[in-house]
Scaffold this active site. Structure first.
Site, PDB file in Angstrom:
ATOM      1  CB  CYS A   1     -76.863  -9.302  -8.882  1.00 25.37           C
ATOM      2  SG  CYS A   1     -78.116  -8.006  -8.565  1.00 25.37           S
TER       3      CYS A   1
ATOM      4  CB  CYS B   1     -79.930  -8.312  -4.109  1.00 28.37           C
ATOM      5  SG  CYS B   1     -80.700  -8.748  -5.494  1.00 28.37           S
TER       6      CYS B   1
ATOM      7  CG  ASP C   1     -45.816  -7.287  21.817  1.00 33.01           C
ATOM      8  OD1 ASP C   1     -44.782  -6.892  22.667  1.00 33.01           O
ATOM      9  OD2 ASP C   1     -45.393  -8.937  21.762  1.00 33.01           O
TER      10      ASP C   1
ATOM     11  CG  ASP D   1     -42.270  -9.670  21.270  1.00 28.24           C
ATOM     12  OD1 ASP D   1     -41.252  -8.768  21.768  1.00 28.24           O
ATOM     13  OD2 ASP D   1     -42.577 -10.616  21.956  1.00 28.24           O
TER      14      ASP D   1
ATOM     15  CG  ASP E   1     -47.307 -11.340  24.068  1.00 29.91           C
ATOM     16  OD1 ASP E   1     -48.183 -10.363  23.753  1.00 29.91           O
ATOM     17  OD2 ASP E   1     -46.633 -11.474  25.097  1.00 29.91           O
TER      18      ASP E   1
END
Length: 738
Positions: free
Chosen positions: A12, A15, A628, A425, A624
């Site tokens: 769970c 843990c 950028d 862009d 790209d």
């Protein structure tokens, strides 16, 4: 360095916290993330695997390092073996537990306060103890190990609930006259059936979880086991691990490409759909790069290996998907904190329930107190709560990867569902990214083939991008190029050369005007080209105008449709470019773009994104991934768009493996579907506990006289986790259309 571990024994969210805490305490560890869904840990830092494994074992769990692409297959085989073990234990538990339930219900057994009854119930008690040890022993060992560390988890709740039932029943068997006759009820059957049902739930959950990792298994399955290489003039088959850099590899029709490389002989069409989501095979010729794991559909070729092992694009993609599947968005971290305190709260509620029933409940108060406290402990297991977020993230990220959308982390997945503005862009994102001849306007006395053939002959020696566009157009039409004499390049103006007894000039309008060429007949055509975002290149023979070529960076064929999908989500679309305003406006004219920001230097794009954020927008940047990068980092979600392996995976939150804006819409669709799925899971888990715990504690008893049977509580708890996993699995089948 990064180390991946397989963790054994987690049940769970409690843990998860214990293992993460143990790993983080190892010197040199900078980051540790544990995934409850696939039971793995991703650890970063200057540390060795043995130290990490030792820390996990000290915390009461077991671990093993996972290295290489085959590690997932080995782990899957181990989990299937454990699933079979759980099912076998469950069958034993039910085989012994169901008869005990039957005989208890029909009251065939003698009373416990008789010698025969004590003997009979003593045997049943021993049988139930065997079942609890064999079928549910891991719950008790897990609870003890957790208690030693001061941690409480699912094992604690199950062990305390069933253990209390068994101890109470055994006390009644041993000392029946010390308990009022009304309280001499046995709960062996409840303890046994609860253990069996919880084990069954764990097995079913494991089976369902196994299906959620399908995306990774598909990616791993792309890599062939062997490769045919050429060594010492002979072709031999070797294991994929033995292929070296710069070795020559033979790939035949229908074979998967073993490693990344470059074609050195032959040509073919390669199906890259499993990596890029693009269904149409891509033509590959000498000099082109190919990616390991893609399928050679036709033609045999030789390639030189350029990336092998963990450096291949496929290995990097698998690692990226794994990291994303193991990451936690903000909502997941919040749920982990809640789950971390959930078990202690439940223990407190169980104790309070016991005390209230013991003090104020009807006779037999002790029996009622035991039953209600046990039911609270069993029904309140936080498994579903701990699984709710990571299981959906795992499926959602895998679903996106199958469509060529690589999401780097859970936060990006969560943020993508909240976007209000998408900044795009222009060059290479909205457009193809390379110029092409889009129009030819011949003057009187000339035709299209003549204009294009002559322009290409003049440009043969030029490296200018516009020259390459002219040459490409001529090659596409199969035009043979004539030889020219006395070629001369005029910087910033154009080129000239002798051909067929005349002097030809190609370049700007002013260049031709300066040499006495009357360009007015095609002036309107040139203006029309400018309005279509095309650059006009003028051609003349001596002083006679021959024609105008329009060269533009064309809009991608699917950009309009993809942008319309984004508009359908209510997003505001902004195109940003370094081009002049007239060209930018021409590109945006036929697209559903809301705003155009032109003549922006690459370094200033990030400030434009920041300005939108300051205005209250949640912004995605699509570029790209290289030029950028600052804007991609500034945005709330950065999308690096490219094709094949030539994408900057480290520059953005989301990498699109194919050069299409549909990937942005797909990513947002996955994000919205995943967040919706997480909310459904959390709602179900919370509602289950909000309703289940009070009912288990007995709030309905004063009104209806009804109490929740502990066995029903065990079945409900087990099925809650299976329900969460099954709901997450629906993401695999949901379409990405938005």
């Amino acid at each position: 360095m990064s180390i991946r571990l397989s963790i054994v024994g987690m049940s769970c969210a409690g843990c998860v916290g214990a293992v993460e805490k143990a790993l983080a305490a190892v010197p040199g560890v900078t980051n540790a993330r544990v995934n409850l869904v696939d039971r793995t840990a991703q650890v970063e830092g200057d540390v060795v695997a043995d130290e990490l494994i030792k820390a996990v074992k000290a915390a009461g769990y077991d671990a093993a390092e996972m290295a290489g692409l085959s590690a997932d297959a080995d782990k899957e085989a181990a989990e299937m073996a454990y699933y079979r073990t759980l099912m076998r234990r469950t069958q034993v538990g039910l085989a012994l537990g169901v008869p005990i339930v039957v005989v208890s219900m029909v009251e065939w057994l003698p009373a416990v306060d008789t010698a025969a009854g004590q003997l009979t119930w003593g045997v049943i008690g021993l049988l139930s103890l065997f079942v609890m040890a064999y079928t549910g022993g891991h719950f008790f060992t897990g609870a003890v190990n957790s208690a030693r560390r001061g941690v409480f988890n699912m094992d604690t709740l199950v062990a305390m609930g069933t253990g209390a039932a068994w101890l109470y029943s055994t006390a009644v068997v041993l000392f029946p006259h010390a308990v009022p006759s009304i309280g001499r009820h046995m709960y062996y059957e409840a303890a046994v059936i609860i253990i069996a049902l919880v084990s069954l739930g764990s097995a079913l959950e494991m089976r369902a979880r196994g299906r959620t990792g399908e995306a990774i298994r598909k990616l791993i399955g792309l890599q062939p086991k062997t490769a045919r290489i050429i060594r010492n003039g002979q072709e031999i088959d070797v294991p994929i691990e033995d292929v070296g850099l710069e070795e020559t590899v033979r790939v035949r029709p229908g074979e998967k490409i073993p490693v990344d490389g470059k074609l050195i002989d032959g040509s073919s069409h390669v199906d890259e759909s499993m990596l890029t989501g693009e269904p149409v095979p891509v033509k590959k010729q000498v000099g082109d790069e190919v990616t390991g794991g893609t399928l050679n559909t036709q033609g045999s070729f030789l390639m030189q290996a350029t990336r092998i092992g963990r450096d291949t694009a496929l290995a990097r993609i698998i690692e990226l998907v794994r990291d994303a599947q193991g990451s936690k968005p903000a909502i997941g971290r919040l749920v982990d904190k809640i789950a971390g305190i959930f078990v202690p709260v439940v223990l407190a509620i169980a104790v309070l329930t016991f005390v209230l029933w013991y003090l104020f409940g009807p006779e037999p108060a002790g029996a009622y107190a035991i039953v209600t406290a046990m039911t609270v402990l069993v029904i309140a297991c936080p498994c579903a709560l701990g699984l709710a977020t990571p299981i959906s993230i795992m499926v959602g990220v895998g679903r996106a990867a199958e469509h060529g959308v690589l999401i780097r982390n859970g936060d990006a997945l969560q943020q993508a569902s909240k976007l209000t503005t998408v900044v795009l862009d222009k060059t290479g994102t909205v457009t193809e990214g390379h110029p092409a001849v889009t129009a030819i306007e011949p003057a009187a006395g000339f035709d299209d083939p003549t204009v294009l053939a002559t322009a290409a002959a003049l440009e043969r020696g030029s490296e200018h991008p516009l020259a390459q566009a002219v040459l490409a157009a001529a090659a596409e039409r199969g035009i043979a190029l004539a030889e020219v004499d006395t070629f001369e390049a005029h910087t910033g103006q154009g080129v000239s050369a002798n051909l067929d007894g005349g002097v030809w000039r190609l370049g700007k309008r002013a260049f031709l005007d300066a040499h006495g060429v009357d360009t007015t007949p095609l002036a309107d055509a040139a203006d029309a080209l400018a309005d279509q975002a095309a650059t006009a290149i003028w051609l003349a023979r001596d002083t006679e105008l021959a024609g105008v070529l329009g060269i533009a960076d064309p809009v991608k064929a699917d950009s309009a449709a993809a942008l319309q999908r984004l508009k359908g989500l209510g997003l505001r679309l902004v195109m940003i470019t370094g081009d002049n305003s007239r060209t930018a406006a021409a590109v945006a004219r036929d697209l559903p773009i809301d705003e155009v920001i032109a003549e922006v230097m690459p370094a200033d794009k990030s400030s434009q994104v920041a300005a939108l954020q300051q205005a209250g927008q949640i912004v995605a940047m699509v570029g790209d991934g290289i030029n950028d990068a600052p804007a991609l980092a500034q945005a709330d979600v950065g999308f690096a768009i490219g094709s094949g392996t030539d994408v900057a995976m480290e520059a953005a939150d989301v990498t699109l493996m194919r050069g299409s804006l549909h990937g942005v819409a797909d990513a947002i669709a996955v994000s919205k579907a995943t967040l919706r799925n997480i909310h459904q899971n959390l709602f179900g888990a919370f509602i289950y506990n909000v309703i289940g715990i009070p009912v288990a504690a007995g709030v309905l008893f004063p009104l209806t006289g009804l109490l929740l049977n502990p066995m029903i509580a065990g079945a409900a708890m087990a099925m809650s986790s299976v329900t969460v996993v099954s709901n997450a699995a629906r993401l695999k089948r949901q379409p990405l259309e938005v």
